[in-house]
Design a protein around this motif. Structure first.
Motif, PDB file in Angstrom:
ATOM      1  N   UNK A   1       0.867  -1.171   0.000  1.00 40.55           N
ATOM      2  CA  UNK A   1       0.000   0.000   0.000  1.00 40.55           C
ATOM      3  C   UNK A   1       0.905   1.222   0.000  1.00 40.55           C
ATOM      4  N   UNK A   2       1.034   1.859  -1.148  1.00 41.83           N
ATOM      5  CA  UNK A   2       1.962   2.969  -1.297  1.00 41.83           C
ATOM      6  C   UNK A   2       1.408   4.280  -0.732  1.00 41.83           C
ATOM      7  N   UNK A   3       0.139   4.262  -0.325  1.00 38.66           N
ATOM      8  CA  UNK A   3      -0.493   5.478   0.185  1.00 38.66           C
ATOM      9  C   UNK A   3      -0.475   5.512   1.712  1.00 38.66           C
ATOM     10  N   UNK A   4      -0.989   4.431   2.330  1.00 40.97           N
ATOM     11  CA  UNK A   4      -1.164   4.431   3.780  1.00 40.97           C
ATOM     12  C   UNK A   4      -0.279   3.404   4.498  1.00 40.97           C
ATOM     13  N   UNK A   5       0.397   2.549   3.756  1.00 38.42           N
ATOM     14  CA  UNK A   5       1.263   1.550   4.381  1.00 38.42           C
ATOM     15  C   UNK A   5       0.537   0.347   4.951  1.00 38.42           C
ATOM     16  N   UNK A   6      -0.756   0.184   4.627  1.00 30.60           N
ATOM     17  CA  UNK A   6      -1.524  -0.980   5.101  1.00 30.60           C
ATOM     18  C   UNK A   6      -1.413  -2.106   4.075  1.00 30.60           C
ATOM     19  N   UNK A   7      -0.253  -2.744   4.043  1.00 36.27           N
ATOM     20  CA  UNK A   7       0.047  -3.714   3.001  1.00 36.27           C
ATOM     21  C   UNK A   7      -0.846  -4.955   3.115  1.00 36.27           C
ATOM     22  N   UNK A   8      -1.075  -5.606   1.994  1.00 36.00           N
ATOM     23  CA  UNK A   8      -1.843  -6.847   1.958  1.00 36.00           C
ATOM     24  C   UNK A   8      -0.886  -8.023   1.823  1.00 36.00           C
ATOM     25  N   UNK A   9      -0.825  -8.875   2.860  1.00 34.40           N
ATOM     26  CA  UNK A   9       0.108 -10.006   2.881  1.00 34.40           C
ATOM     27  C   UNK A   9      -0.643 -11.306   3.073  1.00 34.40           C
ATOM     28  N   UNK A  10      -0.153 -12.356   2.434  1.00 33.11           N
ATOM     29  CA  UNK A  10      -0.665 -13.714   2.635  1.00 33.11           C
ATOM     30  C   UNK A  10       0.532 -14.650   2.715  1.00 33.11           C
ATOM     31  N   UNK A  11       0.515 -15.517   3.730  1.00 30.99           N
ATOM     32  CA  UNK A  11       1.651 -16.412   3.963  1.00 30.99           C
ATOM     33  C   UNK A  11       1.287 -17.850   3.629  1.00 30.99           C
ATOM     34  N   UNK A  12       2.227 -18.552   3.025  1.00 25.32           N
ATOM     35  CA  UNK A  12       2.108 -19.983   2.769  1.00 25.32           C
ATOM     36  C   UNK A  12       3.143 -20.686   3.634  1.00 25.32           C
ATOM     37  N   UNK A  13       2.669 -21.523   4.551  1.00 19.48           N
ATOM     38  CA  UNK A  13       3.589 -22.283   5.385  1.00 19.48           C
ATOM     39  C   UNK A  13       4.285 -23.359   4.555  1.00 19.48           C
ATOM     40  N   UNK A  14       5.186 -24.081   5.161  1.00 20.61           N
ATOM     41  CA  UNK A  14       6.062 -24.996   4.439  1.00 20.61           C
ATOM     42  C   UNK A  14       5.306 -25.870   3.433  1.00 20.61           C
ATOM     43  N   UNK A  15       5.704 -25.811   2.182  1.00 17.08           N
ATOM     44  CA  UNK A  15       5.091 -26.621   1.128  1.00 17.08           C
ATOM     45  C   UNK A  15       6.173 -27.022   0.128  1.00 17.08           C
ATOM     46  N   UNK A  16       5.914 -28.112  -0.581  1.00 15.83           N
ATOM     47  CA  UNK A  16       6.887 -28.650  -1.532  1.00 15.83           C
ATOM     48  C   UNK A  16       6.638 -28.094  -2.930  1.00 15.83           C
ATOM     49  N   UNK A  17       7.683 -27.568  -3.541  1.00 15.31           N
ATOM     50  CA  UNK A  17       7.674 -27.246  -4.967  1.00 15.31           C
ATOM     51  C   UNK A  17       8.322 -28.434  -5.681  1.00 15.31           C
ATOM     52  N   UNK A  18       7.585 -29.079  -6.555  1.00 13.39           N
ATOM     53  CA  UNK A  18       8.044 -30.300  -7.216  1.00 13.39           C
ATOM     54  C   UNK A  18       8.527 -29.971  -8.617  1.00 13.39           C
TER      55      UNK A  18
END
Length: 331
Positions: free
Chosen positions: A261-278
């Motif tokens: 968020x370049x205006x107010x700094x209220x960024x939108x985040x989503x986390x992915x816990x440990x997962x396998x990339x095959x």
């Protein structure tokens, strides 16, 4: 009826069947009584010589930033140790009873790639939790006319198919906790309002000194799958050129995707816990089809530029050991 969508754990196959789950049913007589709880764990049931249980988050798994959905998982229970050299693999389906107009059927969710859970590794790394962050929207579930929740009663279930194998010789080598440092990569997307519906790819990048693989971000400005229908921006992290890794290779990573968020700094985040990339083209990407609404993303931008961040921690590798070839990398 069947369809695909994107879950925290990859592509999800949804279908409907009249056949009840073979291995376990969890009947809840007062769902509203559970909604004050963070989670509910079922009793244990045994399949394939191991004990299992269902874990239900009636208001969504907050640890994975899930809102307005029910989260449902399968977890290995009991205290039976997995013997050294053993691989316990499970393919599972999770069920929800539908009693629409008095006729019983079941909503069924399963991994579309049949990506089985290998508990020899996962139980120690991520607690053995396997399932679906967004099993069903709470609004759809709570509407009695849909048939899932009637008179405050509902029923979930599971089918679990277990196989146990023994590692032979030097067929596979697993390296864990290779790099606990967090690597951050920033991608600035300019002229965002002029982008079409097709996917857009970042330049490849590597995470710190892990030079054996490269990564890319892929952006769908108009959404992918359910994100397209709901006017969301979709964002995935994928393993670049997976064919350059030995066949069967897997990389265990934890990552966070973020829109600044370049205006107010209220960024939108989503986390992915440990997962396998095959190291296969159809199994090398993870992310979110509903990362942020297109309207909200527009409010985050300045000068028609979208700034995207990804933070990656590589936690492990699993690679085949080929006796006639040396390892191509130093670890």
């Amino acid at each position: 009826m069947a369809g695909l969508d994107i879950n925290h754990n990859g592509l999800v196959w949804r279908s409907v069947t009249r056949n009840p789950p073979k291995h376990y049913k969890m009947s809840i007589k007062s769902f509203s009584g559970l909604q004050s709880e963070e989670k509910y764990e079922s009793g244990e049931f045994e399949v394939g010589g191991y004990k299992w249980k269902l874990v239900l988050f009636p208001n969504g798994n907050k640890n994975r930033d899930v809102k307005d959905h029910i989260s449902l998982y399968l977890e290995m229970g009991g205290d039976k140790a997995i013997e050294p050299g053993k691989i316990v693999t499970v393919d599972y389906k999770l069920f929800l009873l539908n009693r629409h107009k008095g006729k019983e059927s079941y909503l069924v969710l399963e991994d579309s790639n049949k990506r089985e859970k290998k508990y020899c590794i996962y139980r120690t790394i991520v607690g053995g939790l396997a399932g679906f962050d967004r099993f069903i929207p709470l609004q759809d579930f709570s509407d009695a006319s849909n048939g899932y929740l009637i008179d405050d009663r509902c029923e979930f279930g599971a089918e679990v198919f277990v196989s146990e194998t023994t590692r032979k010789g030097k067929g596979e080598c697993v390296f864990m906790s290779l790099n606990t440092a967090i690597y951050k990569h920033v991608w600035k997307v300019t002229n965002f309002s002029k982008l079409g519906a097709q996917p857009y790819y970042s330049l490849p990048f590597t995470a710190n000194d892990q030079k054996y693989c490269a990564w890319r971000l892929v952006l769908y400005p108009k959404g992918l799958l359910t994100g397209k229908d709901s006017r969301h921006l979709s964002l995935l992290l994928y393993l670049d050129e997976p064919h350059k890794l030995p066949p069967g290779s897997k990389i265990l990573a934890e990552f966070t995707l973020r829109i600044l968020d370049q205006i107010h700094g209220n960024h939108r985040s989503r986390k992915v816990n440990a997962c396998w990339f095959i190291a296969e083209p159809t199994k090398s990407a993870w992310g979110f089809d509903q990362l942020i609404t297109q309207e909200k993303n527009a409010r985050f931008s300045m000068d028609d530029t979208c700034i995207i961040e990804v933070e990656i921690t590589i936690q492990g590798l699993s690679m085949p050991r080929i006796s006639t070839r040396p390892w191509p990398w130093n670890f």
